[in-house]
Scaffold this motif. Structure first.
Motif, mmCIF file in Angstrom:
data_model
loop_
_atom_site.group_PDB
_atom_site.id
_atom_site.type_symbol
_atom_site.label_atom_id
_atom_site.label_comp_id
_atom_site.label_asym_id
_atom_site.label_seq_id
_atom_site.Cartn_x
_atom_site.Cartn_y
_atom_site.Cartn_z
ATOM 1 N N VAL A 51 0.802 -1.162 0.089
ATOM 2 C CA VAL A 51 0.066 -0.201 0.102
ATOM 3 C C VAL A 51 0.699 1.169 -0.087
ATOM 4 C CG1 VAL A 51 -1.882 1.166 1.227
ATOM 5 C CG2 VAL A 51 -1.627 -1.227 1.031
ATOM 6 N N LEU A 52 0.358 2.024 -0.900
ATOM 7 C CA LEU A 52 1.293 3.481 -1.153
ATOM 8 C C LEU A 52 0.250 4.529 -1.340
ATOM 9 C CD1 LEU A 52 3.500 1.607 -4.062
ATOM 10 C CD2 LEU A 52 4.410 2.383 -1.744
ATOM 11 N N PRO A 53 0.919 5.756 -0.992
ATOM 12 C CA PRO A 53 0.113 7.001 -1.325
ATOM 13 C C PRO A 53 -0.455 7.126 -2.884
ATOM 14 C CG PRO A 53 2.206 7.583 -0.199
ATOM 15 C CD PRO A 53 2.232 6.095 -0.527
ATOM 16 N N PRO A 54 -1.513 7.504 -3.069
ATOM 17 C CA PRO A 54 -1.864 7.628 -4.652
ATOM 18 C C PRO A 54 -1.433 8.516 -5.258
ATOM 19 C CG PRO A 54 -3.668 8.582 -3.017
ATOM 20 C CD PRO A 54 -2.355 8.142 -1.981
ATOM 21 N N PRO A 57 -5.106 12.164 -7.542
ATOM 22 C CA PRO A 57 -5.794 12.685 -6.563
ATOM 23 C C PRO A 57 -7.356 12.013 -5.997
ATOM 24 C CG PRO A 57 -5.699 13.920 -8.374
ATOM 25 C CD PRO A 57 -4.993 12.938 -8.641
ATOM 26 N N ARG A 58 -7.688 11.422 -7.215
ATOM 27 C CA ARG A 58 -9.045 10.877 -6.967
ATOM 28 C C ARG A 58 -9.216 9.801 -6.099
ATOM 29 N NH1 ARG A 58 -10.756 10.281 -13.164
ATOM 30 N NH2 ARG A 58 -8.432 9.680 -13.241
ATOM 31 N N ALA A 59 -7.936 8.892 -5.974
ATOM 32 C CA ALA A 59 -7.850 7.556 -5.384
ATOM 33 C C ALA A 59 -7.669 7.782 -3.834
ATOM 34 C CB ALA A 59 -6.699 7.054 -6.053
ATOM 35 N N ASP A 60 -8.051 6.776 -2.946
ATOM 36 C CA ASP A 60 -7.617 6.810 -1.644
ATOM 37 C C ASP A 60 -6.346 6.263 -1.488
ATOM 38 O OD1 ASP A 60 -10.297 7.968 -0.707
ATOM 39 O OD2 ASP A 60 -11.116 6.135 -1.570
ATOM 40 N N TYR A 61 -5.920 5.341 -2.116
ATOM 41 C CA TYR A 61 -4.613 4.736 -1.843
ATOM 42 C C TYR A 61 -4.291 4.052 -3.333
ATOM 43 C CZ TYR A 61 -7.190 0.230 -1.326
ATOM 44 O OH TYR A 61 -8.070 -0.696 -1.510
ATOM 45 N N ARG A 62 -2.942 3.745 -3.259
ATOM 46 C CA ARG A 62 -2.481 3.063 -4.529
ATOM 47 C C ARG A 62 -1.838 1.591 -3.908
ATOM 48 N NH1 ARG A 62 2.811 3.297 -7.489
ATOM 49 N NH2 ARG A 62 3.570 4.731 -5.699
ATOM 50 N N VAL A 63 -2.090 0.672 -4.637
ATOM 51 C CA VAL A 63 -1.665 -0.669 -4.401
ATOM 52 C C VAL A 63 -0.777 -1.368 -5.545
ATOM 53 C CG1 VAL A 63 -3.584 -1.810 -5.264
ATOM 54 C CG2 VAL A 63 -2.011 -2.927 -3.452
ATOM 55 N N ARG A 64 0.498 -1.992 -5.271
ATOM 56 C CA ARG A 64 1.142 -2.645 -6.007
ATOM 57 C C ARG A 64 0.957 -4.290 -5.526
ATOM 58 N NH1 ARG A 64 6.961 -0.340 -7.190
ATOM 59 N NH2 ARG A 64 6.874 -1.750 -8.999
ATOM 60 N N ILE A 65 0.799 -5.254 -6.796
ATOM 61 C CA ILE A 65 0.486 -6.484 -6.626
ATOM 62 C C ILE A 65 1.491 -7.287 -7.022
ATOM 63 C CG2 ILE A 65 -1.275 -8.234 -6.934
ATOM 64 C CD1 ILE A 65 -3.222 -5.881 -7.420
ATOM 65 N N PHE A 66 2.033 -7.975 -6.181
ATOM 66 C CA PHE A 66 3.197 -9.229 -6.664
ATOM 67 C C PHE A 66 2.784 -10.396 -6.455
ATOM 68 C CE2 PHE A 66 5.307 -5.216 -6.815
ATOM 69 C CZ PHE A 66 6.640 -5.411 -7.404
ATOM 70 N N THR A 67 3.033 -11.593 -7.480
ATOM 71 C CA THR A 67 2.844 -12.885 -7.152
ATOM 72 C C THR A 67 4.307 -13.209 -6.851
ATOM 73 O OG1 THR A 67 3.614 -13.429 -9.479
ATOM 74 C CG2 THR A 67 1.420 -12.975 -9.067
ATOM 75 N N THR A 68 4.644 -14.509 -7.008
ATOM 76 C CA THR A 68 6.146 -14.845 -6.297
ATOM 77 C C THR A 68 6.885 -14.957 -7.787
ATOM 78 O OG1 THR A 68 5.585 -17.378 -7.083
ATOM 79 C CG2 THR A 68 5.318 -16.707 -4.627
ATOM 80 N N LEU A 69 6.204 -14.520 -8.852
ATOM 81 C CA LEU A 69 6.942 -14.442 -10.147
ATOM 82 C C LEU A 69 7.170 -13.260 -10.932
ATOM 83 C CD1 LEU A 69 5.256 -17.591 -11.792
ATOM 84 C CD2 LEU A 69 7.625 -17.397 -10.813
ATOM 85 N N HIS A 70 6.008 -12.064 -10.572
ATOM 86 C CA HIS A 70 6.056 -10.956 -11.235
ATOM 87 C C HIS A 70 4.844 -9.858 -10.635
ATOM 88 C CE1 HIS A 70 2.480 -12.498 -13.238
ATOM 89 N NE2 HIS A 70 3.122 -13.316 -13.503
ATOM 90 N N GLU A 71 5.000 -8.774 -10.908
ATOM 91 C CA GLU A 71 4.164 -7.929 -10.578
ATOM 92 C C GLU A 71 2.839 -7.727 -11.596
ATOM 93 O OE1 GLU A 71 3.685 -3.050 -9.347
ATOM 94 O OE2 GLU A 71 5.405 -3.671 -10.227
#
Length: 276
Positions: A51-54, A57-71
């Motif tokens: 979880v990261l700051p967006p 400006p319309r978003a509440d938060y930003r997320v990056r999603i990783f598997t064990t292999l890649h984003e």
């Protein structure tokens, strides 16, 4: 490396330990891409989110999603699990709904009768797949020709190819040969009226059969809605072969096609990379 708040959330389960776990690292600002990938490999779950700051400006938060292999640009149970963790950590949405920023853009999430639900993102690829590719996948899954009714891309950022089978029993009988399956994420499903059965296969991943898969459910629901093959509200079951009880609630209304389920935090603490 600083300590980070950490939660492990069970998503889409009919009861605790029966859904799909996602690891959520809160306060992930300052971590490098290598840090994120290393943490995802260490948790050894189908997905780990950060979880990261967006940026928007319309978003509440930003997320990056990783598997064990890649984003990944988008995934379903990580979306709901991250939203649940963010709200539980005193996240305050700007409006009635929560707006998540991720690789596919902004994803709207709502709270409804104890469930969290996201709007199914549009497909980035749809339509039929090459005949030789379909045949190779059919053989790798051991599906009888008579049981395969149709095949469509239902890629909403997660890459899914979906196979519609003749019956829920046919779905449950499949025994995949992962060495022959290839790199394309493959979902199989069958059902009618208000009950559907789904399975999801990702060869090479830490969990090659995913227990409960929101992105695949969203893609299949988009296909079913387009061809009027399902009612406006139904449940997708997934994970029985793995001893899970995944239940994905699909609802189509004037605001969109919603993919929802329960989320519960089962581990809550601190990630301490320094070991101190």
């Amino acid at each position: 490396m600083a300590h980070r708040r950490f939660k492990q959330v069970d998503v889409f389960g009919g009861s605790p330990f029966k859904g799909n776990p996602v690891a959520v690292v809160l306060d992930a600002a300052g971590l490098s891409d290598d840090d994120l990938a290393a943490m995802a490999r260490w948790t050894n779950l189908s997905e780990t989110t950060f979880v990261l700051p967006p940026l928007d400006p319309r978003a509440d938060y930003r997320v990056r999603i990783f598997t064990t292999l890649h984003e990944m640009p988008f995934a379903g149970h990580p979306t709901l699990g991250t939203c649940h963790a963010w709200l539980e950590a005193d996240g305050k949405p700007k409006g009635d709904d929560i707006i998540q920023e991720c690789g596919v853009g902004l994803v709207r999430i709502r709270r409804d009768a104890g469930l969290l639900a996201f709007v199914a993102p549009p497909l980035v690829r749809s339509g039929p797949a090459p005949v030789d590719q379909v045949e190779a996948i059919r053989l790798a899954l051991g599906i009888a020709s008579a049981d395969l009714l149709d095949v469509q891309w239902v890629d909403n950022g997660a890459g899914w190819l979906a196979l519609r089978l003749s019956s829920r029993d046919a779905v449950l009988r499949v025994t995949p040969d992962y060495a022959q399956l290839g790199k394309v994420p493959v979902g199989i499903f069958a059902g009618h009226d208000a009950e559907f059965e789904v399975r999801a296969f990702i060869a090479g991943d830490a969990m090659p059969e995913d227990p409960v898969t929101g992105s695949l459910a969203a893609g299949i629901a988009t296909w079913l809605a387009k061809e009027d093959l399902a009612p406006d509200a139904y449940i997708i079951h997934q994970g029985r072969i793995l001893g899970r009880d995944g239940r994905i609630h699909v609802c189509r209304d004037s605001d969109g096609l919603w993919i929802g389920g329960h989320a519960i935090t089962l581990i809550d603490g601190m990630l301490r990379p320094s070991g101190a």
